[in-house]
Design a protein around this motif. Structure first.
Motif, PDB file in Angstrom:
ATOM      1  N   UNK A  42       0.890  -1.230  -0.074  1.00  0.00           N
ATOM      2  CA  UNK A  42      -0.004  -0.004  -0.039  1.00  0.00           C
ATOM      3  C   UNK A  42       0.862   1.181   0.108  1.00  0.00           C
ATOM      4  N   UNK A  43       2.214   1.294   0.357  1.00  0.00           N
ATOM      5  CA  UNK A  43       2.841   2.353   0.449  1.00  0.00           C
ATOM      6  C   UNK A  43       3.384   2.681  -1.133  1.00  0.00           C
ATOM      7  N   UNK A  44       2.892   3.996  -1.805  1.00  0.00           N
ATOM      8  CA  UNK A  44       3.506   4.165  -2.932  1.00  0.00           C
ATOM      9  C   UNK A  44       4.829   4.162  -3.554  1.00  0.00           C
ATOM     10  N   UNK A  45       5.698   4.460  -2.416  1.00  0.00           N
ATOM     11  CA  UNK A  45       7.128   4.436  -2.895  1.00  0.00           C
ATOM     12  C   UNK A  45       7.870   3.230  -2.387  1.00  0.00           C
ATOM     13  N   UNK A  46       7.060   1.978  -2.162  1.00  0.00           N
ATOM     14  CA  UNK A  46       7.528   0.642  -1.883  1.00  0.00           C
ATOM     15  C   UNK A  46       8.697   0.152  -2.705  1.00  0.00           C
ATOM     16  N   UNK A  47       8.755   0.632  -3.952  1.00  0.00           N
ATOM     17  CA  UNK A  47       9.753   0.593  -4.877  1.00  0.00           C
ATOM     18  C   UNK A  47      10.203   2.005  -5.492  1.00  0.00           C
ATOM     19  N   UNK A  48      11.301   2.219  -5.946  1.00  0.00           N
ATOM     20  CA  UNK A  48      11.531   3.534  -6.609  1.00  0.00           C
ATOM     21  C   UNK A  48      10.748   3.615  -7.636  1.00  0.00           C
ATOM     22  N   UNK A  49      10.603   5.266  -7.956  1.00  0.00           N
ATOM     23  CA  UNK A  49       9.376   5.547  -8.996  1.00  0.00           C
ATOM     24  C   UNK A  49      10.185   5.031 -10.172  1.00  0.00           C
ATOM     25  N   UNK A  50      11.682   5.234 -10.531  1.00  0.00           N
ATOM     26  CA  UNK A  50      12.415   4.822 -11.570  1.00  0.00           C
ATOM     27  C   UNK A  50      12.124   3.471 -12.216  1.00  0.00           C
ATOM     28  N   UNK A  51      12.143   2.585 -11.045  1.00  0.00           N
ATOM     29  CA  UNK A  51      11.913   1.215 -11.240  1.00  0.00           C
ATOM     30  C   UNK A  51      10.504   0.831 -11.653  1.00  0.00           C
ATOM     31  N   UNK A  52       9.569   1.503 -11.262  1.00  0.00           N
ATOM     32  CA  UNK A  52       8.356   1.305 -11.427  1.00  0.00           C
ATOM     33  C   UNK A  52       7.849   1.618 -13.006  1.00  0.00           C
TER      34      UNK A  52
END
Length: 371
Positions: free
Chosen positions: A229-239
């Motif tokens: 549920x945490x939107x930054x659970x992965x780096x944005x660049x990786x998403x």
């Protein structure tokens, strides 16, 4: 002007050699003419694929400027009013204290719903209906209009759904019809790519983050992390390196384009436009770029969807400047007084990167004051 293009080409190459950039494109329109269309570096550090003029770059919140332009185009057509309540267009949105939220509030980041909806994740972000339903249930953190706080994600879903309901078509289609096709950039600007555009996209990397381009791709991001549920659970660049993120429509965040496409968009917002195409009349652009004033009377560098010039902004502090930057340093803007439009995109993300350095060098060569 050819000397300026040559100079900026060499300047970009030096920044790549110094490790300040990995892959970068710079496009500049000046007085209605394309004077710089330069690129340097690698689009993919895994195989050394070079950046070309046709390379597409994810630009994060630079996309918000396109959303704003579509809203203003609909306003110019008489199809919306900035002070219309959103619940009159989208009834479900009026729940939980949002019945007085207007399109103006959405454009100026004063709605009071700056965070991601509870219980949603990056995986959910690709589901338009689910995210719009979740946003419609949110409760404002303050009385709409009384305070400004950056609405990093909800900006796109709220205004994108407003656009969809007014125009009767999804945001990517409306953007294509009203911006891309008139300007001839339909294959160079997306909010959700077609499959055939995938090979042209630069791979993002962010020094210092836990995953690099090399170890986050081609292996997929673990599903458990995407479902967090945490939107930054992965780096944005990786998403944004994932096929799912690239094909979704997240108008606040996931635009993918070339530097020339976004610069051409801003050139078409200047008086006289570009190649005879003026997307909006100067009177509408003037209305769209009036600084927001909150109840304390202090103006901020925010207008109706566009960021304005400010002392710390790479765009400069001139009152005639408007545009939008994106996470990691990509930026695009126009300066009405100087008749300048700039698009700068790259794939090495950094808040302290070379963005300001490139823009300052460009202005120096054009004899435009650096302020």
């Amino acid at each position: 002007m050819k000397n300026i293009e040559h100079h900026m080409q060499r300047f970009l190459e030096r920044l790549v050699d110094q490790g300040k950039e990995r892959g970068v494109q710079l496009s500049v329109y000046y007085r209605g003419e394309l004077i710089v269309d330069a690129c340097a570096g690698t689009a993919d550090s895994r195989d050394g694929k070079p950046v070309a003029a046709t390379t597409l770059f994810p630009v994060f919140s630079v996309t918000k400027g396109l959303v704003a332009t579509v809203v203003h185009l609909l306003a110019e057509e008489g199809r919306l009013n900035y002070d219309r309540r959103i619940c009159e267009i989208w009834p479900e949105f009026g729940a939980n204290g949002k019945e007085r939220v207007t399109i103006r509030h959405a454009l100026t980041h004063t709605m009071g719903i700056p965070g991601m909806p509870d219980g949603t994740s990056l995986m959910d972000a690709a589901d338009w209906s689910r995210m719009c339903s979740a946003v419609a249930r949110m409760t404002p953190d303050w009385v709409p209009g009384e305070r400004m706080e950056y609405h990093a994600r909800t900006f796109g879903w709220v205004l994108g759904e407003v656009i969809r309901r007014i125009a009767g078509r999804p945001f990517p289609q409306v953007m294509r019809e009203k911006i891309c096709l008139p300007l001839g950039i339909e294959e160079d600007m997306y909010a959700g790519i077609p499959d055939e555009a995938e090979p042209r996209i630069a791979i993002l990397e962010e020094p210092g983050r836990e995953e690099s381009a090399a170890d986050s791709l081609p292996a997929p991001v673990p599903e458990a992390r995407l479902l967090s549920p945490e939107p930054r659970s992965i780096p944005l660049f990786a998403w944004m390196n994932t096929p799912e993120a690239r094909r979704a429509c997240v108008p606040s965040t996931n635009g993918i384009m070339t530097a020339q496409a976004i610069a051409r968009h801003y050139a078409a917002l200047l008086p006289g436009g570009v190649d005879g195409i003026e997307l909006l009349p100067p009177s509408r652009v003037a209305t769209a770029t009036v600084p927001l004033q909150l109840q304390d009377g202090v103006p901020v560098n925010m207008s109706l969807g566009y960021r304005l010039g400010a002392s710390e902004s790479p765009m400069g502090s001139r009152p005639s400047v408007f545009g939008h930057g994106g996470y990691g340093g990509s930026i695009a803007f126009a300066d009405r007084d100087c008749q300048l439009a700039v698009g700068l995109v790259h794939n090495r993300l950094s808040d302290n990167g070379a963005t300001k350095e490139i823009i300052h060098e460009l202005k120096r060569k054009l004899d435009i004051p650096i302020d």
